[in-house]
Structures are given as C-alpha cells and as structure tokens.
Design a protein around this motif. Structure first.
Motif, PDB file in Angstrom:
ATOM      1  N   GLU A 142       0.858  -1.185   0.000  1.00 32.12           N
ATOM      2  CA  GLU A 142       0.000   0.000   0.000  1.00 32.12           C
ATOM      3  C   GLU A 142       0.895   1.236   0.000  1.00 32.12           C
ATOM      4  OE1 GLU A 142      -3.241   2.360   2.791  1.00 32.12           O
ATOM      5  OE2 GLU A 142      -2.666   0.294   3.310  1.00 32.12           O
ATOM      6  N   ALA A 143       1.130   1.810  -1.166  1.00 29.71           N
ATOM      7  CA  ALA A 143       2.048   2.942  -1.302  1.00 29.71           C
ATOM      8  C   ALA A 143       1.337   4.240  -0.942  1.00 29.71           C
ATOM      9  CB  ALA A 143       2.581   3.014  -2.725  1.00 29.71           C
ATOM     10  N   ASP A 144       1.968   5.031  -0.086  1.00 30.12           N
ATOM     11  CA  ASP A 144       1.427   6.326   0.317  1.00 30.12           C
ATOM     12  C   ASP A 144       2.540   7.358   0.187  1.00 30.12           C
ATOM     13  OD1 ASP A 144       0.300   8.556   1.442  1.00 30.12           O
ATOM     14  OD2 ASP A 144      -0.474   7.534   3.220  1.00 30.12           O
ATOM     15  N   PRO A 145       2.513   8.214  -0.836  1.00 26.50           N
ATOM     16  CA  PRO A 145       3.612   9.138  -1.064  1.00 26.50           C
ATOM     17  C   PRO A 145       3.577  10.397  -0.204  1.00 26.50           C
ATOM     18  CG  PRO A 145       1.964   9.428  -2.755  1.00 26.50           C
ATOM     19  CD  PRO A 145       1.494   8.274  -1.897  1.00 26.50           C
ATOM     20  N   ALA A 146       2.570  10.561   0.631  1.00 26.14           N
ATOM     21  CA  ALA A 146       2.433  11.818   1.370  1.00 26.14           C
ATOM     22  C   ALA A 146       3.281  11.908   2.640  1.00 26.14           C
ATOM     23  CB  ALA A 146       0.964  12.058   1.705  1.00 26.14           C
ATOM     24  N   PRO A 147       3.324  10.889   3.510  1.00 26.38           N
ATOM     25  CA  PRO A 147       4.010  11.063   4.795  1.00 26.38           C
ATOM     26  C   PRO A 147       5.524  11.199   4.663  1.00 26.38           C
ATOM     27  CG  PRO A 147       2.455   9.235   4.877  1.00 26.38           C
ATOM     28  CD  PRO A 147       2.611   9.609   3.438  1.00 26.38           C
TER      29      PRO A 147
END
Length: 320
Positions: A142-147
């Motif tokens: 689950e890729a999350d580029p924001a944090p």
C-alpha cells in the motif's frame, strides 16, 4: 550499544547514510550507555562511492554480516535501479531482516525492501518522485507518497533524502523517549516533527494526457485560466459534449473527475502565486480561482497538510 547495519552500494545517496548516522551518534552522546554502533555494509567490503563522488568504507560484505542486529537500514540513491537486479544483494537484505529487531529504508531504498518481499501487505512510503513507479511495480504494498515516514509493525520507510533524519529521530524516540529525541533535534537544528508531509515539496499534479484533442485543449485551458468559470456546464460546453458524457469521458481518460482536476489545478496556481508574489491571501485566492482565503486555507490543508502562510514562509523566492 544498539547495532545499526546500514546497506550501501555504488551511487547511493550520501545524506541517506550521513543524516541518520549523525542522529544516532548524537543520541548516543546524550544517552551515555544507550548509544548506537553504525556499521556500513555493501555487496563487497571496502570503499563505496556515493552519487556525489565521496566514498565511505564498508566494514564488511553483506554476505558476511550476521545477526543479531538492532536496526537494518537500507539507503536509497541513484544506484538503486542497478541494485534491484542483484539477487544476492536482495537475498542478503531479506536474510538480515530476519535477524534484525526492526527494518527501515530511506528514500527509494524502499524499492529494495519491496524487492526482498519485506513490504508485501504493508503500508510504505518513498521519495515522492519515485512513488508512481513504486506503486506500479509493487502492487502488494500500500504505497502512500504523502508522509515523511511510515511505521508498519517493525518496518519503517521514509520519504526522500533529508527525511532519513526525521526517520532516525523517530527511531531514537522509540528507543529513548521523546525528550532525548527532542534534545537531538535541537542539537542538529532540525524539527523533531516536520510540519506537513512530503507532498508540499512535490511537483504540480500530472495526469495522463487524454487521447481526445478537445480534452487535451481543455486541460491546457483549465491550467492557464484558474479564475475562469470551470464548473462542469461551462467545461462541457467548451468540448461540445453533454455534461454527463463529458464527466464520464474526462474521468475515464485522466483518472480524475473534472472537479478534482480543477481543484488541484487551482491549488497549484495558488502555490505558484505564493512562491513568486507578495500578493495578500485574498488576492491569491481570487486569482487562483479558489475565491476566498477560507477556501484557499481548506484546499491547502487538504492537499499539502500545511497552511498557505506556512507554505509561503518556507518556499517563497526572495530577492537577495
């Protein structure tokens, strides 16, 4: 002493190593007996040249490193794409992860963790620039580029380059508490908790170019005229489509609804105005099409987790 094995390779990002290493060294200085021992390791022992041309000494070849390990840290850098095909390196990372209390990566070092199967079923981040490729290449993650950084169980991943410092401070806080981590942050003149996420640094949104020439022209119009009437009836009229058909085709060809695209385009326009002008916020809101300072604030917080005022203070170009 907590043993930190840092995986390096040719053309790695030196700051991915140096930043966390200085955090750990400072923590050890303040903590006394609860310090850290940093051990760079590479596919082969000896000198390893970073992307900037400076070399560090890898104390051991990865194949010779054995546990127990407190923290296995995999750095990133321009050399990562070449390392993904090195099956021995990937296998060593997987093996050492099994002998470590926790595993972490900086920047696109997350690709190596994912290649080793360590991010399957987990949430992870990486440098915003590499995030689209990461999400496509590793769908099991689950890729999350924001944090700036993410912890998922005993696996930590961070955003690009200087985010390794944020990550290391979080690891120190886990080991020694908030007060000691804050003391390290003050000594290094950095935030203990950086305001906002890494998306405040990223480039304006880019969506796939529609196959339809009228829609490509419409995208260009939206980006060039943020303060125009960009409601769906007006946009549909410009493309000579019914409102329903326009919304369906636009979403299919760009992956975003017309409303979402307009809002993000206007937010990018506001961001450029904040960077390049001294306009008051009400004028920025009007010229970017967001209308009011309240809407400007709400949109900025939603997209970049930072206020317009804070963004301007950090990124406005000033005359010397």
């Amino acid at each position: 002493m907590r043993r930190v094995v840092v995986v390096v390779f040719e053309r790695f990002q030196l700051l991915d190593l140096a930043g966390p290493a200085d955090v750990f060294a400072s923590a050890g200085l303040f903590a006394g007996d609860g310090g850290y021992r940093i051990e760079p390791a590479a596919p082969r022992a000896g000198a390893v040249t970073a992307h900037n041309g400076l070399a560090v000494h890898a104390q051991a070849a990865l194949g010779e490193v054995a546990g127990p390990i407190d923290t296995l840290l995999v750095v990133g850098g321009f050399g990562v794409p070449d390392q993904l095909a090195d099956r021995a390196l990937v296998a060593d990372i997987a093996r050492l992860a099994g002998e470590a209390r926790r595993v972490a990566s900086v920047c696109n070092g997350a690709f190596l963790l994912a290649e080793a199967g360590l991010l399957d079923g987990r949430r992870a981040t990486t440098h915003w620039w590499a995030a689209p490729e990461f999400a496509e290449r590793y769908p099991a993650t689950e890729a999350d580029p924001a944090p700036i950084y993410i912890r998922d169980g005993d696996v930590w991943t961070s955003a690009g380059v200087t985010a390794g410092i944020d990550l290391a401070l979080a690891l120190v806080a886990e080991d020694h508490g908030h007060d000691l981590a804050a003391r390290v942050a003050r000594a290094l003149v950095v935030y203990l908790h950086r305001p906002g996420g890494q998306d405040q640094f990223s480039l304006p949104v880019r969506v796939p170019a529609p196959r339809s020439a009228p829609l490509r022209d419409l995208q260009a119009f939206i980006d060039a005229h943020p303060a125009a009437d960009l409601r769906i009836p007006a946009l549909a009229e410009r493309t000579a489509m019914s409102e329903r058909h326009f919304a369906r085709v636009f979403t299919r060809e760009t992956g975003m609804t017309p409303g979402a695209y307009v809002e993000r385009s206007r937010a990018d326009a506001a961001r450029r105005l904040l960077e390049t002008t001294a306009h008051p916020l009400d004028r920025v809101a009007r010229e970017s099409g967001l209308g009011t300072p309240e809407t400007l604030y709400r949109v900025f917080r939603r997209h970049w987790r930072i206020s317009p005022g804070d963004y301007r203070r950090r990124f406005q170009a000033k005359e010397n």
